[in-house]
Design a protein around this motif. Structure first.
Motif, PDB file in Angstrom:
ATOM      1  N   GLY A  48       1.258  -1.215  -0.423  1.00 51.84           N
ATOM      2  CA  GLY A  48       0.170   0.061   0.043  1.00 51.84           C
ATOM      3  C   GLY A  48       0.836   1.607   0.133  1.00 51.84           C
ATOM      4  O   GLY A  48      -0.164   2.105  -0.396  1.00 51.84           O
ATOM      5  N   LEU A  49       2.272   0.967   0.666  1.00 48.37           N
ATOM      6  CA  LEU A  49       2.944   1.970   0.921  1.00 48.37           C
ATOM      7  C   LEU A  49       3.909   2.531  -0.392  1.00 48.37           C
ATOM      8  O   LEU A  49       4.625   3.660  -0.810  1.00 48.37           O
ATOM      9  N   GLY A  50       4.448   1.648  -1.788  1.00 52.09           N
ATOM     10  CA  GLY A  50       5.344   1.806  -2.121  1.00 52.09           C
ATOM     11  C   GLY A  50       4.732   1.389  -3.598  1.00 52.09           C
ATOM     12  O   GLY A  50       3.888   0.793  -3.962  1.00 52.09           O
ATOM     13  N   HIS A  51       6.149   0.464  -4.176  1.00 51.28           N
ATOM     14  CA  HIS A  51       5.782   0.486  -5.868  1.00 51.28           C
ATOM     15  C   HIS A  51       7.228  -1.025  -5.653  1.00 51.28           C
ATOM     16  O   HIS A  51       8.071  -0.934  -5.529  1.00 51.28           O
ATOM     17  N   GLY A  52       6.302  -1.730  -6.980  1.00 47.19           N
ATOM     18  CA  GLY A  52       6.745  -2.939  -6.543  1.00 47.19           C
ATOM     19  C   GLY A  52       6.802  -3.731  -8.125  1.00 47.19           C
ATOM     20  O   GLY A  52       5.817  -3.424  -8.478  1.00 47.19           O
ATOM     21  N   TRP A  53       7.668  -5.326  -8.026  1.00 47.03           N
ATOM     22  CA  TRP A  53       7.925  -5.565  -8.847  1.00 47.03           C
ATOM     23  C   TRP A  53       8.098  -7.440  -8.827  1.00 47.03           C
ATOM     24  O   TRP A  53       9.214  -7.367  -7.544  1.00 47.03           O
ATOM     25  N   VAL A  54       7.902  -8.198  -9.334  1.00 48.25           N
ATOM     26  CA  VAL A  54       7.989  -9.287  -8.579  1.00 48.25           C
ATOM     27  C   VAL A  54       8.307 -10.138  -9.978  1.00 48.25           C
ATOM     28  O   VAL A  54       8.297  -9.901 -11.420  1.00 48.25           O
ATOM     29  N   ALA A  55       9.069 -11.689 -10.034  1.00 49.83           N
ATOM     30  CA  ALA A  55       9.619 -11.712 -10.956  1.00 49.83           C
ATOM     31  C   ALA A  55       8.924 -13.366 -11.167  1.00 49.83           C
ATOM     32  O   ALA A  55       8.857 -14.439 -10.217  1.00 49.83           O
ATOM     33  N   ARG A  56       7.936 -13.617 -11.777  1.00 53.45           N
ATOM     34  CA  ARG A  56       7.389 -14.851 -11.875  1.00 53.45           C
ATOM     35  C   ARG A  56       7.680 -15.414 -13.341  1.00 53.45           C
ATOM     36  O   ARG A  56       7.273 -15.437 -14.164  1.00 53.45           O
ATOM     37  N   ASP A  57       6.821 -17.565 -12.522  1.00 52.57           N
ATOM     38  CA  ASP A  57       7.224 -17.712 -14.117  1.00 52.57           C
ATOM     39  C   ASP A  57       6.398 -18.020 -14.662  1.00 52.57           C
ATOM     40  O   ASP A  57       5.111 -17.191 -14.704  1.00 52.57           O
ATOM     41  N   GLN A  58       6.191 -19.070 -15.218  1.00 56.65           N
ATOM     42  CA  GLN A  58       4.594 -19.224 -16.514  1.00 56.65           C
ATOM     43  C   GLN A  58       3.831 -19.657 -15.978  1.00 56.65           C
ATOM     44  O   GLN A  58       2.738 -20.003 -16.405  1.00 56.65           O
ATOM     45  N   ILE A  59       3.985 -20.374 -14.682  1.00 55.05           N
ATOM     46  CA  ILE A  59       2.247 -21.229 -14.050  1.00 55.05           C
ATOM     47  C   ILE A  59       2.352 -19.412 -12.630  1.00 55.05           C
ATOM     48  O   ILE A  59       1.488 -20.370 -12.243  1.00 55.05           O
TER      49      ILE A  59
END
Length: 288
Positions: A48-59
């Motif tokens: 809620g306070l920040g900006h984020g990124w995730v590394a996600r696989d194909q499933i």
């Protein structure tokens, strides 16, 4: 900075995607895998306070995360940088960090580096500022402390925000508003002026006191003492830059002992604190 949207690491094809609240269950699994104490609610607060990124696989599995938090147009804190143990040392952390650094260009960037991530941040140009000591444990006793603090009132909020800004060197109103909504507070008032405060909230395995802003170690003990006294037998945490001295001794005597150390680092010069009060305890390692 040109950042690849997909990458192959250790046999996994990963895509870089914006972090959302729908990721919380998988992010919680990720943090548990590296022995971080964050609950789902703790993840919800930082998202809620920040900006984020995730590394996600194909499933749809999440193998990494990185976030940044805007304190102002000129300063950002970076945190929640995690990679799955099976992908550590394979470049996933650097990939995520490059995305965050591209987004925060133009701001002074600060973070707290775990031992596992320290080399990565050095390679990106971050310089060490000071150690941050994670103190935690079950409260076993209540050492003596000055009885000079009182419960925070709504009328104290503006003064608390000013104190936090002075001690940080930069305003972070959104962070403080979120904390005040879920925290108990203590303040020290002298001659009609608020000169110190501390906030207590639920976090991880129990409770965390932070931020703690005070003019002296005695004041820091006075602010934390009532919280410690009210939570005997419960798990409590304080993240502090104090290396030794009466405040550290006070926490240790209560059962809140040194557990781990991270390194505060910055990529650019940071604003200097102003005024006599300083930060004795952090909000957490992501938010400073």
């Amino acid at each position: 900075m040109d950042i690849a949207e997909t990458i192959d690491i250790a046999g996994y094809e990963l895509s870089l995607e914006p972090m959302t609240v729908e990721d919380i269950p998988r992010l919680h699994e990720l943090s548990v895998a590296v022995s971080w104490p964050h609950r789902a609610d703790d993840w919800a607060m930082v998202i809620g306070l920040g900006h984020g990124w995730v590394a996600r696989d194909q499933i749809g599995r999440v193998f990494g995360s990185a976030m940044w938090f805007p304190f102002s147009d000129s300063v950002a804190s970076i945190g929640m940088v995690i990679t799955s143990p099976r992908l550590q040392e394979n470049g996933a952390g650097g990939w995520l960090m490059r995305r965050v650094l591209a987004e925060t260009q133009g701001r002074a960037r600060v973070l707290n580096a775990t031992k596992e991530a320290f080399r990565l941040y050095v390679s990106l140009g971050f310089k060490t500022l000071a150690a941050v000591h994670q103190m935690n444990g079950v409260v076993t006793s209540v050492p003596e402390f000055p009885a000079t603090a009182r419960t925070m009132r709504d009328a104290d909020r503006a003064a608390v925000l000013r104190l936090d800004t002075d001690a940080m060197g930069v305003a972070r109103p959104e962070v403080m508003a979120a904390l005040l909504a879920v925290s108990q507070g203590m303040v020290i008032e002298r001659d009609g002026q608020i000169v110190g405060f501390a906030l207590l909230r639920q976090f991880g395995r129990g409770w965390v006191i932070g931020p703690i802003v005070a003019e002296s170690e005695a004041d820091a003990m006075a602010l934390c003492g009532p919280f410690i006294a009210a939570h005997q037998g419960q798990f409590m945490r304080v993240d502090t830059r104090e290396t030794d001295g009466p405040f550290r001794d006070f926490l240790t005597a209560a059962g809140i002992e040194a557990y781990d150390t991270v390194q505060r680092m910055s990529l650019e010069p940071l604003p200097e604190p102003v005024g006599p009060a300083r930060t004795f305890g952090l909000v957490n390692q992501a938010l400073g």
